[in-house]
Write an enzyme that holds these catalytic residues in place. Sequence first.
Site, PDB file in Angstrom:
ATOM      1  N   GLU A  89       1.318  -6.297  10.943  1.00  0.00           N
ATOM      2  CA  GLU A  89       0.875  -4.897  10.978  1.00  0.00           C
ATOM      3  C   GLU A  89       1.744  -4.127  11.975  1.00  0.00           C
ATOM      4  O   GLU A  89       1.608  -4.272  13.186  1.00  0.00           O
ATOM      5  CB  GLU A  89      -0.596  -4.817  11.371  1.00  0.00           C
ATOM      6  CG  GLU A  89      -1.547  -5.516  10.410  1.00  0.00           C
ATOM      7  CD  GLU A  89      -1.862  -4.700   9.164  1.00  0.00           C
ATOM      8  OE1 GLU A  89      -1.331  -3.568   9.039  1.00  0.00           O
ATOM      9  OE2 GLU A  89      -2.644  -5.183   8.321  1.00  0.00           O
ATOM     10  N   HIS A  97       0.839  -1.197   0.000  1.00  0.00           N
ATOM     11  CA  HIS A  97       0.000   0.000   0.000  1.00  0.00           C
ATOM     12  C   HIS A  97       0.873   1.247   0.000  1.00  0.00           C
ATOM     13  O   HIS A  97       1.871   1.311   0.743  1.00  0.00           O
ATOM     14  CB  HIS A  97      -0.912  -0.002   1.232  1.00  0.00           C
ATOM     15  CG  HIS A  97      -1.930  -1.085   1.225  1.00  0.00           C
ATOM     16  ND1 HIS A  97      -2.214  -1.854   2.335  1.00  0.00           N
ATOM     17  CD2 HIS A  97      -2.743  -1.537   0.236  1.00  0.00           C
ATOM     18  CE1 HIS A  97      -3.169  -2.730   2.035  1.00  0.00           C
ATOM     19  NE2 HIS A  97      -3.495  -2.563   0.768  1.00  0.00           N
ATOM     20  N   HIS A 100       2.828  -4.699   6.739  1.00  0.00           N
ATOM     21  CA  HIS A 100       1.878  -3.604   6.552  1.00  0.00           C
ATOM     22  C   HIS A 100       1.915  -2.723   7.795  1.00  0.00           C
ATOM     23  O   HIS A 100       2.657  -2.975   8.737  1.00  0.00           O
ATOM     24  CB  HIS A 100       0.464  -4.157   6.350  1.00  0.00           C
ATOM     25  CG  HIS A 100       0.255  -4.858   5.041  1.00  0.00           C
ATOM     26  ND1 HIS A 100      -0.467  -4.310   4.003  1.00  0.00           N
ATOM     27  CD2 HIS A 100       0.670  -6.075   4.604  1.00  0.00           C
ATOM     28  CE1 HIS A 100      -0.490  -5.159   2.986  1.00  0.00           C
ATOM     29  NE2 HIS A 100       0.203  -6.242   3.325  1.00  0.00           N
ATOM     30  N   GLU A 129       1.862   3.062   3.195  1.00  0.00           N
ATOM     31  CA  GLU A 129       2.570   2.234   4.165  1.00  0.00           C
ATOM     32  C   GLU A 129       4.050   2.101   3.791  1.00  0.00           C
ATOM     33  O   GLU A 129       4.693   1.086   4.032  1.00  0.00           O
ATOM     34  CB  GLU A 129       1.884   0.868   4.278  1.00  0.00           C
ATOM     35  CG  GLU A 129       0.447   0.993   4.793  1.00  0.00           C
ATOM     36  CD  GLU A 129      -0.308  -0.327   4.844  1.00  0.00           C
ATOM     37  OE1 GLU A 129       0.313  -1.380   4.636  1.00  0.00           O
ATOM     38  OE2 GLU A 129      -1.531  -0.295   5.087  1.00  0.00           O
TER      39      GLU A 129
END
Length: 395
Positions: free
Chosen positions: A365, A162, A306, A165
């Site tokens: 994450e 992304h 992420h 990110e």
Amino acid sequence: MNIQVRSGDTLWYYSNLFNVSLQLILDSNQQVDPSGLMIGQTIKIPGYQTTTYTIQRGDTFWKIASQRRLAVDALALLNPGINPRQLQIGQTIRIPVRVTYRVVDGNQPYDYQLLLRDLNDLTDIYPFVRTETIGKSVMGKDLTELQIGRGNKIVHWNGAFHGNEWITTAVIMQFLNDYLLALTNKETIRGLDIRPYYDQVTVSIVPMVDPDGVDLSLNGPPEGRFGEEALRINNGSTDFSGWKANIRGVDLNNQYPAKWDVEAARKPKEPAPRDFPGYQPLTEPEAVAMAELAGKRQFEKMLAFHTQGEVIYWGYEGLEPPRAFTIVQEFQRVSGYEPIRYVDSYAGYKDWFVKVYRRPGFTVELGQGVNPLPLSQFDEIYQETLGIFLASLYM
């Protein structure tokens, strides 16, 4: 650092002269026949750079070597046309310098141009790092995979699926630099001797899956049709800091045929700054390149980095192997991140990888807050993630 072969030289001699693993020298010179070195042939010595020095009054090769804790023959090797007994004041010589410092600084806005610069520096200093272009982004940027190691077990890491990110790329690249430093300087990381893992594991890394999205998020819209379309998708706003998709407004981590239809039914129906899964699976070149790479490399395990939440997603529909639980428990121990087996979200790269290959796959994450995470978190995130990188090698 490049040197030229002299009569009687061997790669084993260079390994001892510069205190560098013979295997790393062999892997840095794969086109060279180690049993048939030719005089004048160029050999790459990993973990070294060169600097120049101007001869001062009273200098000798022996004095210069002693001051820099070098072998005298290392100076002779780098300065073949200079008589060490007839040095002249003002004369310039080359001196080998062992690289003991990072060339990657991840704690900064990390766009595609910075990635290319760091990749160039790392592959120059550490020529045993192999690179391959696995595809191109929508705008034609190279999608680069790096490989380090000789093992049959292939562990894969990727970042920046992304655009907003991009800090994940910075974390991966800084750890890669630390890993290479430890290999060439025979050091440990957190007490772990990583040299055995070079022989046991091959690390596959795609540090930036979505370079167009990263550049858009950090630098704003490019000139031309792609920038104009991105502005339209962004409702005319020039603030792209929260842009999650690729340049065409497709969320690359919603592109995989793992309950893609479930995501498509509840996500945006047209290109958007985030969450649009495309009109069908695997329409975007970045997503296709990553799918093809998994098939080609047959990863033993896969980690997709992420942001944010400090959690690790590790299951998909009960198809994950039992050892995935053991691995994620170790990830939790070394990072403090919470393992979450199932979540009501599908069509991601981890989901598809587990579904197709039935091997351990993890979505990690990093950090807390709202994307893009501030660089004030970088050092903390790096220290938390360091243990995960290491554990992925030995688990």
